[in-house]
Design an enzyme around this catalytic site. Structure first.
Site, PDB file in Angstrom:
ATOM      1  N   SER A  17       0.834  -1.213   0.000  1.00  0.00           N
ATOM      2  CA  SER A  17       0.000   0.000   0.000  1.00  0.00           C
ATOM      3  C   SER A  17       0.863   1.254   0.000  1.00  0.00           C
ATOM      4  O   SER A  17       0.565   2.235  -0.697  1.00  0.00           O
ATOM      5  CB  SER A  17      -0.910   0.015   1.231  1.00  0.00           C
ATOM      6  OG  SER A  17      -1.870  -0.999   1.140  1.00  0.00           O
ATOM      7  N   ASP A  40      -6.729  -8.024   4.585  1.00  0.00           N
ATOM      8  CA  ASP A  40      -5.947  -8.816   3.627  1.00  0.00           C
ATOM      9  C   ASP A  40      -5.410 -10.111   4.230  1.00  0.00           C
ATOM     10  O   ASP A  40      -4.825 -10.925   3.517  1.00  0.00           O
ATOM     11  CB  ASP A  40      -4.762  -7.990   3.103  1.00  0.00           C
ATOM     12  CG  ASP A  40      -5.217  -6.929   2.111  1.00  0.00           C
ATOM     13  OD1 ASP A  40      -6.313  -7.071   1.539  1.00  0.00           O
ATOM     14  OD2 ASP A  40      -4.467  -5.956   1.909  1.00  0.00           O
ATOM     15  N   ARG A  45       1.270   4.160  -3.036  1.00  0.00           N
ATOM     16  CA  ARG A  45       1.018   5.563  -2.721  1.00  0.00           C
ATOM     17  C   ARG A  45       2.251   6.422  -2.964  1.00  0.00           C
ATOM     18  O   ARG A  45       2.165   7.502  -3.550  1.00  0.00           O
ATOM     19  CB  ARG A  45       0.534   5.696  -1.265  1.00  0.00           C
ATOM     20  CG  ARG A  45      -0.905   5.206  -1.102  1.00  0.00           C
ATOM     21  CD  ARG A  45      -1.245   4.869   0.315  1.00  0.00           C
ATOM     22  NE  ARG A  45      -2.656   4.561   0.515  1.00  0.00           N
ATOM     23  CZ  ARG A  45      -3.234   3.406   0.179  1.00  0.00           C
ATOM     24  NH1 ARG A  45      -2.505   2.441  -0.386  1.00  0.00           N
ATOM     25  NH2 ARG A  45      -4.517   3.192   0.409  1.00  0.00           N
TER      26      ARG A  45
HETATM   27  C1  S3P Z   1      -5.625  -1.453  -0.057  1.00  0.00           C
HETATM   28  C2  S3P Z   1      -6.850  -1.510   0.538  1.00  0.00           C
HETATM   29  C3  S3P Z   1      -7.600  -2.757   0.741  1.00  0.00           C
HETATM   30  C4  S3P Z   1      -6.704  -3.974   0.586  1.00  0.00           C
HETATM   31  C5  S3P Z   1      -5.798  -3.879  -0.596  1.00  0.00           C
HETATM   32  C6  S3P Z   1      -4.915  -2.658  -0.512  1.00  0.00           C
HETATM   33  C7  S3P Z   1      -4.970  -0.147  -0.223  1.00  0.00           C
HETATM   34  O1  S3P Z   1      -8.647  -2.821  -0.193  1.00  0.00           O
HETATM   35  O2  S3P Z   1      -7.502  -5.133   0.480  1.00  0.00           O
HETATM   36  O3  S3P Z   1      -4.964  -5.033  -0.671  1.00  0.00           O
HETATM   37  O4  S3P Z   1      -3.756  -0.102  -0.475  1.00  0.00           O
HETATM   38  O5  S3P Z   1      -5.667   0.863  -0.092  1.00  0.00           O
HETATM   39  P1  S3P Z   1     -10.094  -2.151   0.117  1.00  0.00           P
HETATM   40  O6  S3P Z   1      -9.889  -0.721   0.247  1.00  0.00           O
HETATM   41  O7  S3P Z   1     -10.916  -2.485  -1.083  1.00  0.00           O
HETATM   42  O8  S3P Z   1     -10.590  -2.823   1.366  1.00  0.00           O
END
Ligand code: S3P
Length: 429
Positions: free
Chosen positions: A23, A317, A27
């Site tokens: 994540s 996750d 970003r």
């Molecule tokens: C993520 C948010 C999650 C997660 C994904 C990564 C992110 O999804 O499951 O692996 O980096 O913002 P959701 O926002 O759909 O729950």
């Protein structure tokens, strides 16, 4: 490496520093493109999902370079209105994070473009971003609520919007769109989704402030975002597989170094501790506005537990790995409020239930969760397929480490999406 056989292994000992958080990597890369000036990002995750974001940004005219040896990324920012209209549809591969975060940027970028991805990505729900983006004035069409999304240039306005599900991808999409809107945006959500976007954009000079209990208020950008010069925390979602492995393999005593412990991500640690796991945070500090720690894990016997509400969001996750822990525990584990698991890279409730049953686990699905009756052992001794889902692939391999008989995992290469080191760390190939 399409298929691997996973079997009981020696105790996990020593230390491992996980790759940069997925994540945070997405970003850092995207926000660096939105900044003015050149950003440097160290310990960037080099995986299938981040390569998708890199490819899309190149197609949008962003110059970057990545040293795959040192995992150092440099990005020359173009600002939110500096993208070039791509000649062809942008291909987000399997990466919903690439898709949904980029959608927020493209809605106000002032260029026509098409956002698309793999067959798997085309099955995932996109009205959750298209509907609120339209409220903000975006000109976006979907293919009956799915990818591809077609954007035309539009001016965005600030809105007040309550997300129906807690989702950091949706929240981040709207925060990014709000940066180019004509007034403030107020977002609220029903649970504590990860807040990396808020933290990183604030550090870059944007006005993104938390709203109680869950949400964010965003002001349009008044000045360019400052570039990043940062090192990313290790991925707790990758570490989670090793935390479960070290818990289940008798005699293990393993240290995971410099892992992100943002409270919106540590639900798996709370859930495993409630089951009796021996997990200790050492050397707590912070890296670029994110809390980190070394995580020591010693083998332990687990008992069943129950998980619902906010805890589900904080470990969204980690359920495939958690299911392996629950299967190896003594007693019943019940999970509710987790219907979101059906919208991930696969329907993780249905897919994992079918596979764990094939491995001899007593498991039943609910519309919004599942029940596992743990007996303290996983029989194993079957071949199971990852269904194109990286976390399913790694979880099934994890099952083999704790099972009575080996587990063959087809489609194991999917792990390269998010955790290319996984086979090396666990001695699988
Ligand atoms: C993520 C948010 C999650 C997660 C994904 C990564 C992110 O999804 O499951 O692996 O980096 O913002 P959701 O926002 O759909 O729950």
């Amino acid at each position: 490496m399409d298929q691997t056989v996973s079997r009981r292994t020696a105790p996990l000992t020593g230390a491992y520093r996980p790759e940069g958080d997925k994540s945070l990597s997405h970003r850092a890369l995207l926000f660096a493109a939105l900044a003015e000036g050149t950003s440097t990002v160290r310990r960037f995750l080099v995986g299938g999902v981040t390569k998708a974001m890199l490819r899309c940004l190149r197609d949008l005219g962003v110059a970057w370079s990545l040293d795959e040896e040192t995992h150092t990324l440099t990005v020359r920012g173009v600002g939110p209105k500096g993208f070039r209209a791509p000649a062809a549809p942008l291909n987000c591969g399997n990466s919903a994070t690439t898709f949904r975060l980029l959608a927020g940027v493209l809605a106000g970028a002032g260029i026509p473009c098409v956002l698309d991805g793999s067959e798997g990505l085309r099955k995932r729900p996109m009205n959750r971003i298209a509907d609120p983006l339209r409220l903000m004035g975006a000109a976006v069409e979907t293919a009956e609520g799915r990818a591809p999304l077609i954007f035309a240039p539009a001016s965005l306005k600030g809105v007040t919007y309550a997300l129906p599900v807690a989702s950091a991808q949706v929240k981040s999409c709207l925060i990014l769109a709000a940066l180019t809107a004509d007034g403030p945006t107020l977002l609220t959500e029903p649970g504590p989704s990860r807040d990396h976007t808020e933290r990183m954009l604030s550090a870059m000079g944007a006005s993104v402030t938390p709203v109680a209990p869950y949400g964010a208020r965003v002001e349009p950008l008044m000045a360019p975002l400052r570039p990043l010069d940062t090192e990313l925390a290790g991925d707790i979602s990758s570490a989670a597989f090793l935390i479960v492995a070290a818990t289940l393999v008798p005699g293990s005593d393993f240290l995971l170094e410099r892992v992100g412990i943002n409270p919106t991500r540590t639900g798996i640690v709370d859930a495993l501790r409630a089951m009796g796991a021996d997990i200790v945070f050492e050397n707590e500090s912070s890296m670029a506005g994110e809390p980190v720690a070394d995580i020591r894990v010693r083998a332990a016997s687990l008992r069943g537990t129950s998980v619902s509400g906010d805890l589900v969001v904080r470990m969204i996750d980690e359920f495939p790995a958690f299911m392996i822990a629950a299967a190896a525990a003594q007693g019943e584990t019940i999970v509710r409020d987790a219907a979101e698991l059906r919208t991930k890279e696969s329907d993780r409730i249905a897919v994992m239930t079918a596979r764990l049953r094939a491995l001899g686990v007593d498991m039943e699905e609910y519309p919004d969760g599942f029940r596992i009756r743990g007996t303290g052992r996983i029989p194993g001794g079957a071949a199971v397929d990852a269904q194109g889902d990286h976390r399913v692939a790694m979880s099934l391999a994890l099952a083999g480490l704790a099972a009575d008989r080996p587990v063959t995992v087809a489609g194991f290469e999917m792990l390269n999406e998010s955790f290319p080191d996984f086979p090396k760390v666990l001695g699988l190939c």
